[in-house]
Design a protein around this motif. Sequence first.
Motif, PDB file in Angstrom:
ATOM      1  N   GLN A 153     -19.723   9.350 -32.441  1.00 27.99           N
ATOM      2  CA  GLN A 153     -19.621   9.442 -33.874  1.00 27.99           C
ATOM      3  C   GLN A 153     -20.912   8.527 -34.490  1.00 27.99           C
ATOM      4  OE1 GLN A 153     -17.260  10.998 -35.832  1.00 27.99           O
ATOM      5  NE2 GLN A 153     -16.591  11.996 -34.019  1.00 27.99           N
ATOM      6  N   SER A 188     -23.409   7.777 -37.753  1.00 25.03           N
ATOM      7  CA  SER A 188     -23.359   7.346 -39.234  1.00 25.03           C
ATOM      8  C   SER A 188     -24.670   6.789 -39.583  1.00 25.03           C
ATOM      9  CB  SER A 188     -22.064   6.476 -39.883  1.00 25.03           C
ATOM     10  OG  SER A 188     -22.367   5.458 -39.095  1.00 25.03           O
ATOM     11  N   LEU A 209     -24.555   5.279 -33.610  1.00 22.69           N
ATOM     12  CA  LEU A 209     -23.875   6.356 -32.749  1.00 22.69           C
ATOM     13  C   LEU A 209     -22.752   5.395 -31.730  1.00 22.69           C
ATOM     14  CD1 LEU A 209     -26.114   8.003 -33.212  1.00 22.69           C
ATOM     15  CD2 LEU A 209     -25.746   8.987 -31.083  1.00 22.69           C
ATOM     16  N   SER A 248     -18.854   4.989 -29.526  1.00 20.92           N
ATOM     17  CA  SER A 248     -17.896   5.681 -28.787  1.00 20.92           C
ATOM     18  C   SER A 248     -17.042   4.797 -27.898  1.00 20.92           C
ATOM     19  CB  SER A 248     -18.196   7.008 -28.043  1.00 20.92           C
ATOM     20  OG  SER A 248     -17.270   7.462 -27.367  1.00 20.92           O
ATOM     21  N   HIS A 256     -18.132  20.938 -30.734  1.00 19.14           N
ATOM     22  CA  HIS A 256     -17.125  19.865 -31.187  1.00 19.14           C
ATOM     23  C   HIS A 256     -16.058  20.613 -32.071  1.00 19.14           C
ATOM     24  CE1 HIS A 256     -19.908  16.678 -30.414  1.00 19.14           C
ATOM     25  NE2 HIS A 256     -20.801  17.371 -31.283  1.00 19.14           N
ATOM     26  N   SER A 300     -22.755  11.477 -41.860  1.00 18.63           N
ATOM     27  CA  SER A 300     -21.897  11.043 -40.767  1.00 18.63           C
ATOM     28  C   SER A 300     -21.612  12.481 -40.086  1.00 18.63           C
ATOM     29  CB  SER A 300     -20.651  10.139 -41.101  1.00 18.63           C
ATOM     30  OG  SER A 300     -19.904  10.966 -42.129  1.00 18.63           O
ATOM     31  N   GLY A 301     -21.081  12.199 -38.860  1.00 18.26           N
ATOM     32  CA  GLY A 301     -20.427  13.431 -38.059  1.00 18.26           C
ATOM     33  C   GLY A 301     -20.534  12.991 -36.721  1.00 18.26           C
ATOM     34  N   PRO A 302     -20.151  14.032 -35.539  1.00 19.03           N
ATOM     35  CA  PRO A 302     -20.191  14.125 -34.395  1.00 19.03           C
ATOM     36  C   PRO A 302     -21.395  13.990 -33.829  1.00 19.03           C
ATOM     37  CG  PRO A 302     -19.548  16.238 -34.776  1.00 19.03           C
ATOM     38  CD  PRO A 302     -19.663  15.252 -36.287  1.00 19.03           C
TER      39      PRO A 302
END
Length: 356
Positions: free
Chosen positions: A205, A207, A172, A174, A247, A220-222
């Motif tokens: 974010q 992954s 994660l 950011s 989101h 992957s994703g928020p």
Amino acid sequence: MRIKVAVLLLALLGGCDNPAPDQKGFAGLGNQAAAFKPVVPGRVFSFPADHGPHDGFRIEWWYVTANLKDDQGNEFGAQWTLFRSALNAASEQAGWGSPIIWLGHAAVTSATVHYAAERYARGGVGQAGVNLTPFSAWIDDWHFSSQASADNPLADMQLNARDKAFNYQLRLTSARPLVLQGDKGFSQKSEQGQASYYYSQPFFQASGSLEIDGKVYQVSGPAWLDREWSSQPLTANQTGWDWFSLHLDSGEQVMLYRMRHKDGEPYLTGTWIDARGQTQSLHAADILLTAQDTAKVAGRAMPVRWSIKIPGKQLDITLDALNPKAWMDLRIPYWEGPVQLSGSHAGQGYLEMTGY
């Protein structure tokens, strides 16, 4: 909002020290807590120190949810939570005399399956805890640990959990600012003044890999981190809550929660977070939140489709659960899973529902 289910459950683990209190409000979170530190307006948050534990408060958590997708477009959700519960207001100490009990929850969700697991630990013996330098929150072999510098540990995090039917290892990252919820981090839960200290990192974010029933997916994703601590976050009249973290594809984020009462109107509030991380508090008059379709889940009628309208932001969306059966079948059960957004804004998010 993430007022979670730990107090009664953790009191059972510490029953040799204190008897379990009578339940007041959901999971006993409405019990009086005069011996613990109060939550009052005007706190000045300090980072990275506030990423760590807070002695003197009764309940605290580190809470991550992630909306994930693989290269084929399959959607998933992952949840990781560490709860810290104090049996009394004394400071943390080493050994079995520690007043702290730890609880971990982890879950994965797809369109067809939902798996949840929990872990328990007594503080002071190294089985669970939170360190600041380097930052790491853990229970057994579940970890949420920083790979970044000590002054900004949340910039790069590694998250992992495993159980018999699932395993995930996620990175994660950011570079975005943290968000103080409510009134500069003072998050009120009732008209009577119950509150928590509450901040989020809604711009992660994620992954990595996710394994379900032996099949591994690259995803992957928020993702969204909630940090909250309090001593009495509910009133005895509050039966549960509905919490949303959203989101939007526009780059904006929304947090809403509705505290339900045995009698009277729910307490409804939230935060609008623009794409730069600037916030605007949302009040009941700003929000139209309506439960729509229900599904039969674990013998309960759960509202798994919702309408949310925020006219001042031109938001008019419908939320549908990715998997209506996302029931956390744990000691104290609740519903939690990913949702898909449609209408004026597309996107994804997470929904938590307790007390049904």
